[in-house]
Design an enzyme around this catalytic site. Structure first.
Site, PDB file in Angstrom:
ATOM      1  N   TYR A 114       0.845  -1.193   0.000  1.00 18.37           N
ATOM      2  CA  TYR A 114       0.000   0.000   0.000  1.00 18.37           C
ATOM      3  C   TYR A 114       0.881   1.244   0.000  1.00 18.37           C
ATOM      4  O   TYR A 114       2.076   1.184   0.298  1.00 18.37           O
ATOM      5  CB  TYR A 114      -0.982   0.005   1.183  1.00 18.37           C
ATOM      6  CG  TYR A 114      -0.395   0.377   2.519  1.00 18.37           C
ATOM      7  CD1 TYR A 114      -0.410   1.686   2.980  1.00 18.37           C
ATOM      8  CD2 TYR A 114       0.175  -0.587   3.348  1.00 18.37           C
ATOM      9  CE1 TYR A 114       0.123   2.024   4.215  1.00 18.37           C
ATOM     10  CE2 TYR A 114       0.687  -0.261   4.587  1.00 18.37           C
ATOM     11  CZ  TYR A 114       0.658   1.050   5.017  1.00 18.37           C
ATOM     12  OH  TYR A 114       1.184   1.383   6.241  1.00 18.37           O
ATOM     13  N   CYS A 115       0.280   2.378  -0.353  1.00 19.10           N
ATOM     14  CA  CYS A 115       0.988   3.658  -0.341  1.00 19.10           C
ATOM     15  C   CYS A 115       0.005   4.734   0.125  1.00 19.10           C
ATOM     16  O   CYS A 115      -0.844   4.463   0.968  1.00 19.10           O
ATOM     17  CB  CYS A 115       1.556   3.960  -1.734  1.00 19.10           C
ATOM     18  SG  CYS A 115       0.290   4.100  -3.017  1.00 19.10           S
ATOM     19  N   ARG A 116       0.081   5.919  -0.432  1.00 15.52           N
ATOM     20  CA  ARG A 116      -0.839   6.986  -0.042  1.00 15.52           C
ATOM     21  C   ARG A 116      -2.147   6.919  -0.830  1.00 15.52           C
ATOM     22  O   ARG A 116      -3.225   6.888  -0.273  1.00 15.52           O
ATOM     23  CB  ARG A 116      -0.189   8.359  -0.243  1.00 15.52           C
ATOM     24  CG  ARG A 116      -1.080   9.504   0.161  1.00 15.52           C
ATOM     25  CD  ARG A 116      -0.440  10.867  -0.118  1.00 15.52           C
ATOM     26  NE  ARG A 116      -1.450  11.896  -0.050  1.00 15.52           N
ATOM     27  CZ  ARG A 116      -2.232  12.265  -1.058  1.00 15.52           C
ATOM     28  NH1 ARG A 116      -2.114  11.670  -2.227  1.00 15.52           N
ATOM     29  NH2 ARG A 116      -3.132  13.205  -0.925  1.00 15.52           N
ATOM     30  N   GLY A 118      -2.439   4.847  -3.989  1.00 16.71           N
ATOM     31  CA  GLY A 118      -2.567   3.635  -4.792  1.00 16.71           C
ATOM     32  C   GLY A 118      -1.666   3.591  -6.015  1.00 16.71           C
ATOM     33  O   GLY A 118      -1.501   2.539  -6.620  1.00 16.71           O
ATOM     34  N   ILE A 142      -3.525   4.519   1.637  1.00 17.99           N
ATOM     35  CA  ILE A 142      -3.890   4.723   3.040  1.00 17.99           C
ATOM     36  C   ILE A 142      -5.074   5.685   3.139  1.00 17.99           C
ATOM     37  O   ILE A 142      -5.795   5.699   4.137  1.00 17.99           O
ATOM     38  CB  ILE A 142      -2.668   5.211   3.864  1.00 17.99           C
ATOM     39  CG1 ILE A 142      -2.880   5.022   5.358  1.00 17.99           C
ATOM     40  CG2 ILE A 142      -2.332   6.661   3.569  1.00 17.99           C
ATOM     41  CD1 ILE A 142      -2.617   3.649   5.850  1.00 17.99           C
TER      42      ILE A 142
END
Length: 185
Positions: A114-116, A118, A142
């Protein structure tokens, strides 16, 4: 026909996020078509398709809890992870994603990224699949997080240290508090 991906020799992950236990010897990381009627899997057929699956955080939580070889990787930069990240996650920035081997994560483990928003998680998924990882699931950003993992830091540092007047409803983490003290000292 429905699609599912084998996340274990006896478990399929359905497109709707359900985990389905079956008594077949599935090939890990492969995608299957099947008929699902009367709570029975029929006509199970392995298909050749890229396994670039996107899942929700709640599905990721189910997988993380059920399988010892499941890892959640935050591919944002370290400062982003520090400010709001999931404690169960391992932080490996996208630019250093190949260092995943240093964390003793193997190609036949379940890797969730995951990241901020996508975008970086999708890139990380592609890179890891090209490196030979058999099952990499994109959890997205996130920003879509709804509390599925217990220990989440949500901008505590920014809201408490930089703008302390802003109210917040989450729990303060001693780990973050100690880290913030070290940075400010």
């Amino acid at each position: 026909m429905e699609k599912a991906i084998a996340i274990d020799k006896n478990f399929l992950l359905l497109e709707n996020g359900e985990l389905l236990e079956i008594k077949d010897n599935l090939e890990f990381g492969k995608i299957y078509n099947f008929d699902f009627s009367n709570k029975k899997v029929e006509n199970l057929e392995k298909i050749e398709e890229e396994n670039n699956w996107k899942i929700s955080f709640s599905t990721g939580r189910k997988i993380y809890d059920k399988f010892d070889n499941a890892y959640i990787i935050d591919v944002r930069e370290g400062f982003e992870f520090f400010m709001n990240g999931i404690d169960e996650a391992i932080n490996i920035p996208l630019g250093k994603i190949e260092s995943i081997y240093d964390k003793n994560i193997k190609e036949d483990d379940i890797v969730m990224v995951y990241c901020r928003s996508g975008k970086r998680s999708k890139k990380a998924q592609d890179i890891l699949l090209n490196l030979g990882f058999k099952l990499v699931l994109d959890v997205g950003g996130i920003l879509d997080y709804n509390g599925e993992f217990d220990n989440y830091r949500h901008n505590w540092f920014m809201n408490t240290i930089i703008s302390p007047a802003k109210p917040h409803s989450w729990q303060r983490s001693d780990r973050v508090l100690n880290s913030a003290y070290i940075i400010l000292s």
